[in-house]
Write an enzyme that holds these catalytic residues in place. Structure first.
Site, PDB file in Angstrom:
ATOM      1  N   SER A 179       0.837  -1.202   0.000  1.00 10.14           N
ATOM      2  CA  SER A 179       0.000   0.000   0.000  1.00 10.14           C
ATOM      3  C   SER A 179       0.876   1.258   0.000  1.00 10.14           C
ATOM      4  O   SER A 179       2.044   1.219   0.416  1.00 10.14           O
ATOM      5  CB  SER A 179      -0.902  -0.016   1.232  1.00 10.14           C
ATOM      6  OG  SER A 179      -0.108  -0.104   2.390  1.00 10.14           O
ATOM      7  N   CYS A 239      -3.627  -4.757  -8.024  1.00  7.33           N
ATOM      8  CA  CYS A 239      -3.186  -3.371  -8.155  1.00  7.33           C
ATOM      9  C   CYS A 239      -3.483  -2.834  -9.544  1.00  7.33           C
ATOM     10  O   CYS A 239      -3.420  -1.647  -9.781  1.00  7.33           O
ATOM     11  CB  CYS A 239      -1.700  -3.262  -7.873  1.00  7.33           C
ATOM     12  SG  CYS A 239      -0.755  -4.202  -9.050  1.00  7.33           S
TER      13      CYS A 239
HETATM   14  P1  NAD Z   1       0.560  -3.706   2.908  1.00  5.68           P
HETATM   15  O1  NAD Z   1       1.183  -2.395   2.612  1.00  5.68           O
HETATM   16  O2  NAD Z   1      -0.338  -3.821   4.085  1.00  5.68           O
HETATM   17  O3  NAD Z   1       1.711  -4.823   3.135  1.00  5.68           O
HETATM   18  C1  NAD Z   1       2.757  -5.006   2.205  1.00  5.68           C
HETATM   19  C2  NAD Z   1       3.967  -5.572   2.940  1.00  5.68           C
HETATM   20  O4  NAD Z   1       4.404  -4.628   3.929  1.00  5.68           O
HETATM   21  C3  NAD Z   1       3.683  -6.876   3.683  1.00  5.68           C
HETATM   22  O5  NAD Z   1       4.786  -7.732   3.524  1.00  5.68           O
HETATM   23  C4  NAD Z   1       3.504  -6.429   5.125  1.00  5.68           C
HETATM   24  O6  NAD Z   1       3.891  -7.419   6.047  1.00  5.68           O
HETATM   25  C5  NAD Z   1       4.410  -5.220   5.223  1.00  5.68           C
HETATM   26  N1  NAD Z   1       3.917  -4.207   6.169  1.00  5.68           N
HETATM   27  C6  NAD Z   1       2.626  -3.985   6.534  1.00  5.68           C
HETATM   28  N2  NAD Z   1       2.570  -2.959   7.412  1.00  5.68           N
HETATM   29  C7  NAD Z   1       3.831  -2.527   7.609  1.00  5.68           C
HETATM   30  C8  NAD Z   1       4.414  -1.483   8.402  1.00  5.68           C
HETATM   31  N3  NAD Z   1       3.671  -0.693   9.163  1.00  5.68           N
HETATM   32  N4  NAD Z   1       5.753  -1.317   8.342  1.00  5.68           N
HETATM   33  C9  NAD Z   1       6.519  -2.109   7.574  1.00  5.68           C
HETATM   34  N5  NAD Z   1       6.018  -3.117   6.807  1.00  5.68           N
HETATM   35  C10 NAD Z   1       4.689  -3.320   6.811  1.00  5.68           C
HETATM   36  O7  NAD Z   1      -0.186  -4.181   1.566  1.00  5.68           O
HETATM   37  P2  NAD Z   1      -1.134  -5.441   1.370  1.00  5.68           P
HETATM   38  O8  NAD Z   1      -2.434  -5.166   2.017  1.00  5.68           O
HETATM   39  O9  NAD Z   1      -0.423  -6.698   1.672  1.00  5.68           O
HETATM   40  O10 NAD Z   1      -1.305  -5.405  -0.225  1.00  5.68           O
HETATM   41  C11 NAD Z   1      -2.261  -4.615  -0.888  1.00  5.68           C
HETATM   42  C12 NAD Z   1      -1.679  -3.314  -1.366  1.00  5.68           C
HETATM   43  O11 NAD Z   1      -0.592  -3.562  -2.243  1.00  5.68           O
HETATM   44  C13 NAD Z   1      -2.664  -2.497  -2.171  1.00  5.68           C
HETATM   45  O12 NAD Z   1      -2.545  -1.148  -1.786  1.00  5.68           O
HETATM   46  C14 NAD Z   1      -2.220  -2.695  -3.600  1.00  5.68           C
HETATM   47  O13 NAD Z   1      -2.553  -1.658  -4.492  1.00  5.68           O
HETATM   48  C15 NAD Z   1      -0.755  -2.784  -3.430  1.00  5.68           C
HETATM   49  N6  NAD Z   1      -0.128  -3.447  -4.562  1.00  5.68           N
HETATM   50  C16 NAD Z   1       0.534  -2.669  -5.456  1.00  5.68           C
HETATM   51  C17 NAD Z   1       1.114  -3.243  -6.562  1.00  5.68           C
HETATM   52  C18 NAD Z   1       1.849  -2.408  -7.567  1.00  5.68           C
HETATM   53  O14 NAD Z   1       2.412  -2.963  -8.465  1.00  5.68           O
HETATM   54  N7  NAD Z   1       1.859  -1.096  -7.462  1.00  5.68           N
HETATM   55  C19 NAD Z   1       1.028  -4.636  -6.756  1.00  5.68           C
HETATM   56  C20 NAD Z   1       0.345  -5.404  -5.814  1.00  5.68           C
HETATM   57  C21 NAD Z   1      -0.230  -4.792  -4.707  1.00  5.68           C
END
Ligand code: NAD
Length: 494
Positions: free
Chosen positions: A226, A281
């Site tokens: 995210s 995404c």
């Molecule tokens: P997320 O940001 O919650 O988590 C992503 C990763 O970060 C995970 O491995 C998680 O463990 C870690 N994480 C979570 N909170 C954290 C924190 N406070 N500090 C450090 N690390 C942390 O995302 P999600 O819910 O797993 O995935 C969905 C999101 O990913 C959506 O916003 C989507 O749009 C995005 N996404 C983007 C793409 C792209 O190519 N731009 C591709 C796939 C997904």
């Protein structure tokens, strides 16, 4: 109940974890396993192993690396159904979607098999008398890959095949929501003959991510997730002196011009809006419809929506559950907000009835959405499609360009000139023309603009190879043998 732990140096870690998390099957709502969370000591151990393995992997020949990559490709292909089943069990997406995800990851493995060609440098002879200049690209060292829940196999594969092919060693930190796919792939690497320590997996949450971001042994960070976390990872990682590419959230618009093929546009809206329950995404979240075609298009979309079968992804459904109960409730709260803010709720996914405690939400359609509404401004990441009616192409373009996200977009039209203007004028990283989800092939690079990507390099393709290598330029002067070199009777070279 399965127990998932870290994979370090070619085997499962035996360190006892102080913290762990539950793994759910979203279709049943039941806890099916438990995953260990890494602390900074465990991350330090993994980085130590990756640092040691780098010493020899960086010197492995291109032929050897290619052989391992080909073997991994074969194993992945043979086991793709198994991997897809693992993804469906923990993520919820339907099996065909999960298989599609593995296939897209495989393409990056296949791209990386061409690494001898991709790593070729340049050479200029005689830039000055007796002087040659050439460029080479060298591996960075241990690199970190931190991935989101929505593509537990494909997103790590956007990076690790390229990183390994370039001679780096890897630590993957998958999403704690669906951690098993990364472990399955680690076992395949071992079978493919990859030396121990080149590919490692540590599980966890913020604590493990922070340990990777600040560890001096980690040379680069590839993050997908995210936007708030992507921004945080980019800022923290670069502050610690690392090379970072951090891909964030999205809000993808599909513009439909009045001359578009409406059957094609309706099919596209359904697939791109509700495939994988909108947890992509590159999902289409907003349809920007240039009047007077909105009523006709909505009718076609509604007819198709009525046929979408929501249910368990292993049982022939079209759309599975959302990943967690918390996420399901968050998406449902956006539907409530949309109604309160005055949008017209055409189809309400909250009415879907499925037995059991799965995290269900059916496909939802809003009409008359306005740019000021939260359902337009924010990423929902669920099966909710919004329609904005506009009067002109310029109004449509303006909406797309003013949005904070710029991951993907699409235009539907039969006018080549209009499509050509759009591809030129739109401020988005990946553009589809009569293609709703324009995910680039592995030999191009994947990545968005604006708040959808922090950093300079997109994933895979040439940019991926550049991200995982450092350039070096050598200027060399070798004197002619007649100047005291080995005397083999060379004539004097003037
Ligand atoms: P997320 O940001 O919650 O988590 C992503 C990763 O970060 C995970 O491995 C998680 O463990 C870690 N994480 C979570 N909170 C954290 C924190 N406070 N500090 C450090 N690390 C942390 O995302 P999600 O819910 O797993 O995935 C969905 C999101 O990913 C959506 O916003 C989507 O749009 C995005 N996404 C983007 C793409 C792209 O190519 N731009 C591709 C796939 C997904």
């Amino acid at each position: 109940m399965k127990r998932i732990t870290h994979w370090i140096n070619g085997e499962f870690s035996t360190t006892k974890a102080a913290r762990s998390g539950d793994i759910y099957n979203p279709a049943t709502g039941e806890v099916i396993g438990n995953v260990d969370f890494a602390d900074s000591a465990l991350v330090d151990q993994a980085v130590g192993v990756a640092t040691e393995a780098f010493k020899s992997w960086r010197h492995s020949s291109l032929t050897k690396r290619t052989q391992v990559l080909f073997a991994f490709r074969e194993l992945l292909n043979e086991n793709k159904e198994k991997l897809a089943a693992i993804i469906t069990e923990e993520h919820g997406k339907v099996l065909s979607d999960a298989l599609g995800e593995v296939t897209r990851g495989l393409e990056v493995v296949e791209f990386s098999c061409g690494i001898p060609h991709l790593l070729k440098g340049g050479f200029s002879e005689e830039v000055s008398t007796g002087v040659d200049v050439y460029s080479i690209r060298q591996a960075l060292g241990p690199v970190a890959i931190i991935s989101p829940f929505n593509f537990p196999a494909m997103v790590p594969m956007w990076f690790f095949p390229v990183a390994i092919a370039c001679g780096n060693t890897v630590i993957v930190k998958p999403s704690e929501k669906d951690p098993s796919a990364a472990i399955f792939m680690a076992e395949l690497w071992k079978k493919a003959g990859l030396p121990d320590g080149v590919f490692n997996v540590v599980h966890g949450d913020k604590e493990s991510v922070d340990a990777l971001l600040t560890h001096p042994g980690i040379k680069s960070v590839s993050f997908v997730g995210s936007t708030p976390i992507a921004r945080y990872v980019y800022e923290s990682g670069t502050k610690a002196g690392k090379r970072v590419q951090a891909l964030g959230g999205a809000k993808n618009h599909m513009v439909v011009l009045p001359d578009a093929d409406l059957e094609l546009a309706a099919d596209a809206a359904i697939n791109a809006g509700f495939g994988s329950a909108g947890e992509r995404c590159m999902a289409i979240s907003v349809l920007v419809v240039v009047e007077p075609i909105a009523d006709a298009l909505i009718e076609k979309i509604r007819t198709r929506m009525d046929k979408i079968k929501t249910g368990d992804g292993t049982k022939g459904s079209d759309m599975g559950p959302l990943v967690t109960r918390v996420h399901r409730d968050k998406v449902a709260s956006y539907i409530e907000a949309g109604v309160k803010e005055g949008a017209t709720l055409v189809e309400d996914g909250r009415t879907v009835k499925i037995d059991g405690n799965g995290f269900w939400l059916g496909p939802t359609l809003f009409d008359n959405v306005k740019p000021s509404m939260s359902i337009y401004k924010e990423e929902i990441f669920g099966p909710v499609l919004s329609i904005i009616r506009v009067k002109s192409y310029d109004e449509a373009l303006d909406l797309v360009n003013k949005h904070e996200y710029g991951n993907g977009t699409a235009i539907f039209t039969n006018d080549g000139g209009a499509a050509r203007r759009f591809q030129n004028e739109v401020e988005v990283g990946m553009v589809g023309i009569n293609v709703p989800i324009p995910v680039p092939m592995a030999y191009f690079s994947f990545g968005g603009w604006k708040n959808s990507l922090f950093g300079d390099s997109h994933a895979h393709g040439t940019e991926g190879v550049h991200f995982f290598t450092r350039g070096k330029v050598v200027t060399s002067r070798w004197l002619d043998p007649s100047h005291g070199g080995i005397n083999l009777g060379f004539p004097q070279n003037t």
